[in-house]
Motif scaffolding. Sequence first.
Motif, PDB file in Angstrom:
ATOM      1  N   VAL A  99       0.858  -1.186   0.000  1.00 40.34           N
ATOM      2  CA  VAL A  99       0.000   0.000   0.000  1.00 40.34           C
ATOM      3  C   VAL A  99       0.895   1.238   0.000  1.00 40.34           C
ATOM      4  N   TYR A 100       0.507   2.221  -0.804  1.00 39.24           N
ATOM      5  CA  TYR A 100       1.225   3.493  -0.875  1.00 39.24           C
ATOM      6  C   TYR A 100       0.211   4.597  -0.627  1.00 39.24           C
ATOM      7  N   ALA A 101       0.042   4.959   0.626  1.00 44.10           N
ATOM      8  CA  ALA A 101      -0.977   5.948   0.958  1.00 44.10           C
ATOM      9  C   ALA A 101      -0.780   6.440   2.375  1.00 44.10           C
ATOM     10  N   TRP A 102      -0.917   7.735   2.553  1.00 42.98           N
ATOM     11  CA  TRP A 102      -0.951   8.319   3.887  1.00 42.98           C
ATOM     12  C   TRP A 102      -1.719   9.628   3.796  1.00 42.98           C
ATOM     13  N   LYS A 103      -2.307  10.015   4.912  1.00 43.87           N
ATOM     14  CA  LYS A 103      -3.117  11.224   4.945  1.00 43.87           C
ATOM     15  C   LYS A 103      -2.210  12.453   4.799  1.00 43.87           C
ATOM     16  N   GLY A 104      -2.592  13.377   3.907  1.00 46.91           N
ATOM     17  CA  GLY A 104      -1.839  14.606   3.733  1.00 46.91           C
ATOM     18  C   GLY A 104      -0.711  14.529   2.730  1.00 46.91           C
ATOM     19  N   GLU A 105      -0.846  13.678   1.723  1.00 49.23           N
ATOM     20  CA  GLU A 105       0.166  13.605   0.676  1.00 49.23           C
ATOM     21  C   GLU A 105       0.231  14.926  -0.095  1.00 49.23           C
ATOM     22  N   SER A 106       1.412  15.272  -0.568  1.00 48.66           N
ATOM     23  CA  SER A 106       1.530  16.361  -1.536  1.00 48.66           C
ATOM     24  C   SER A 106       1.120  15.828  -2.904  1.00 48.66           C
ATOM     25  N   LEU A 107       0.937  16.714  -3.871  1.00 49.63           N
ATOM     26  CA  LEU A 107       0.583  16.257  -5.221  1.00 49.63           C
ATOM     27  C   LEU A 107       1.684  15.381  -5.804  1.00 49.63           C
ATOM     28  N   ALA A 108       2.933  15.769  -5.585  1.00 49.39           N
ATOM     29  CA  ALA A 108       4.038  14.956  -6.091  1.00 49.39           C
ATOM     30  C   ALA A 108       4.026  13.577  -5.447  1.00 49.39           C
ATOM     31  N   GLU A 109       3.765  13.505  -4.141  1.00 50.04           N
ATOM     32  CA  GLU A 109       3.709  12.221  -3.447  1.00 50.04           C
ATOM     33  C   GLU A 109       2.525  11.390  -3.923  1.00 50.04           C
ATOM     34  N   TYR A 110       1.405  12.065  -4.167  1.00 55.92           N
ATOM     35  CA  TYR A 110       0.212  11.359  -4.636  1.00 55.92           C
ATOM     36  C   TYR A 110       0.480  10.621  -5.947  1.00 55.92           C
ATOM     37  N   TRP A 111       1.091  11.329  -6.906  1.00 54.97           N
ATOM     38  CA  TRP A 111       1.334  10.700  -8.201  1.00 54.97           C
ATOM     39  C   TRP A 111       2.460   9.672  -8.117  1.00 54.97           C
ATOM     40  N   TRP A 112       3.406   9.867  -7.197  1.00 54.55           N
ATOM     41  CA  TRP A 112       4.403   8.827  -6.959  1.00 54.55           C
ATOM     42  C   TRP A 112       3.730   7.565  -6.451  1.00 54.55           C
ATOM     43  N   CYS A 113       2.788   7.719  -5.536  1.00 51.34           N
ATOM     44  CA  CYS A 113       2.060   6.559  -5.011  1.00 51.34           C
ATOM     45  C   CYS A 113       1.291   5.844  -6.114  1.00 51.34           C
ATOM     46  N   ALA A 114       0.644   6.605  -6.997  1.00 55.93           N
ATOM     47  CA  ALA A 114      -0.083   5.996  -8.115  1.00 55.93           C
ATOM     48  C   ALA A 114       0.869   5.208  -9.003  1.00 55.93           C
ATOM     49  N   GLU A 115       2.048   5.777  -9.253  1.00 54.97           N
ATOM     50  CA  GLU A 115       3.054   5.084 -10.063  1.00 54.97           C
ATOM     51  C   GLU A 115       3.480   3.785  -9.395  1.00 54.97           C
ATOM     52  N   GLN A 116       3.710   3.828  -8.082  1.00 51.42           N
ATOM     53  CA  GLN A 116       4.143   2.624  -7.375  1.00 51.42           C
ATOM     54  C   GLN A 116       3.074   1.531  -7.408  1.00 51.42           C
ATOM     55  N   ALA A 117       1.821   1.922  -7.299  1.00 50.43           N
ATOM     56  CA  ALA A 117       0.743   0.931  -7.340  1.00 50.43           C
ATOM     57  C   ALA A 117       0.663   0.251  -8.707  1.00 50.43           C
ATOM     58  N   LEU A 118       1.134   0.952  -9.745  1.00 51.18           N
ATOM     59  CA  LEU A 118       1.125   0.389 -11.100  1.00 51.18           C
ATOM     60  C   LEU A 118       2.447  -0.270 -11.460  1.00 51.18           C
ATOM     61  N   THR A 119       3.408  -0.242 -10.550  1.00 49.57           N
ATOM     62  CA  THR A 119       4.726  -0.832 -10.793  1.00 49.57           C
ATOM     63  C   THR A 119       4.829  -2.162 -10.062  1.00 49.57           C
ATOM     64  N   TRP A 120       4.734  -3.237 -10.819  1.00 53.53           N
ATOM     65  CA  TRP A 120       4.737  -4.570 -10.215  1.00 53.53           C
ATOM     66  C   TRP A 120       6.121  -5.194 -10.296  1.00 53.53           C
ATOM     67  N   PRO A 121       6.454  -6.053  -9.350  1.00 56.95           N
ATOM     68  CA  PRO A 121       7.779  -6.673  -9.353  1.00 56.95           C
ATOM     69  C   PRO A 121       7.950  -7.636 -10.519  1.00 56.95           C
ATOM     70  N   GLU A 122       9.194  -7.877 -10.863  1.00 54.41           N
ATOM     71  CA  GLU A 122       9.579  -8.859 -11.885  1.00 54.41           C
ATOM     72  C   GLU A 122       9.008  -8.515 -13.253  1.00 54.41           C
ATOM     73  N   GLY A 123       8.687  -7.239 -13.472  1.00 56.83           N
ATOM     74  CA  GLY A 123       8.257  -6.805 -14.794  1.00 56.83           C
ATOM     75  C   GLY A 123       6.875  -7.251 -15.208  1.00 56.83           C
ATOM     76  N   GLN A 124       6.111  -7.818 -14.287  1.00 54.13           N
ATOM     77  CA  GLN A 124       4.760  -8.255 -14.614  1.00 54.13           C
ATOM     78  C   GLN A 124       3.786  -7.119 -14.295  1.00 54.13           C
ATOM     79  N   PRO A 125       3.191  -6.499 -15.307  1.00 58.22           N
ATOM     80  CA  PRO A 125       2.301  -5.368 -15.038  1.00 58.22           C
ATOM     81  C   PRO A 125       0.947  -5.826 -14.508  1.00 58.22           C
TER      82      PRO A 125
END
Length: 305
Positions: A104-130
Amino acid sequence: MDFKVADLSLADYGRTEITIAEHEMPGLTAMRERYAASKPLAGARITGSLHMTVQTAVLIETLVALGAEVRWASCNIFSTQDHAAAAAVVGPDGSADDPQGVPVYAWKGESLAEYWWCAEQALTWPEGQPANMILDDGGDATMLVHLGTEYEAAGAVPSPDSTDNAELKEILALLNRSLGEDDGRWTRVGNAIRGVTEETTTGVLRLYERARAGTLLFPAINVNDAVTKSKFDNKYGCRHSLIDGINRATDALIGGKVAIVCGYGDVGKGCAEALRGQGARVIVTEIDPICALQAAMDGYQVSTL
């Protein structure tokens, strides 16, 4: 396991609330009982972009019980319940020292930059499997995949300085960096996704726009307009949560105040009823004549902004 939340020590508190929430969500618990053994979601890699609350944690753990792999981010910078995020990471059988839940990539009070970083991480799966499925609320995860795919096809991403929109600046900065690291990443993600479910009007409108333009990369299920969502969650859920949110944020006395509700659809109906129940004098604005007439017949003053 990779993750980023505010404080794993909040997991026990979150687990207590998840246990309570499970009693209020019998549909999901029944799904676990019926399908946990057969694992119908085996092979599903689900990226979720949805408010990271206790109720969402029940959904996440139901998806896992049914066989899915899950990665999660919140769809709002302020809506995360940090104890729920911690509990989802720790999982029902883990501990703060040995988390066994989901990333999980989420915490209360994220900045916009942190928010989109979290979205990127949620879409980034290990071992290259999307991911092969997206569970979206507002369309941000879906939008990131589409914009990334389009800019990779174009071979360039516009400069963040090309816009005055603060959020778009962060998206363009992320995609510029991503293109420099891997110029086919989002294309592979888009090709792997079998479908998306969308929970809100905003996200559904974005999907319809892309469908009309012929640029929608994968099938979409419009959850927002399901009767059990629009006629129940929109009205009764907002009737409950609006007052709770105002009280948590301001602790202001609502009785005696004048409240303006902009729009008298399902959400507006629930909000107006809740505010009136707290003693506010409610004024409704509405551009649809039928909804405006409904507001008048329900006893509200109908006016213009």
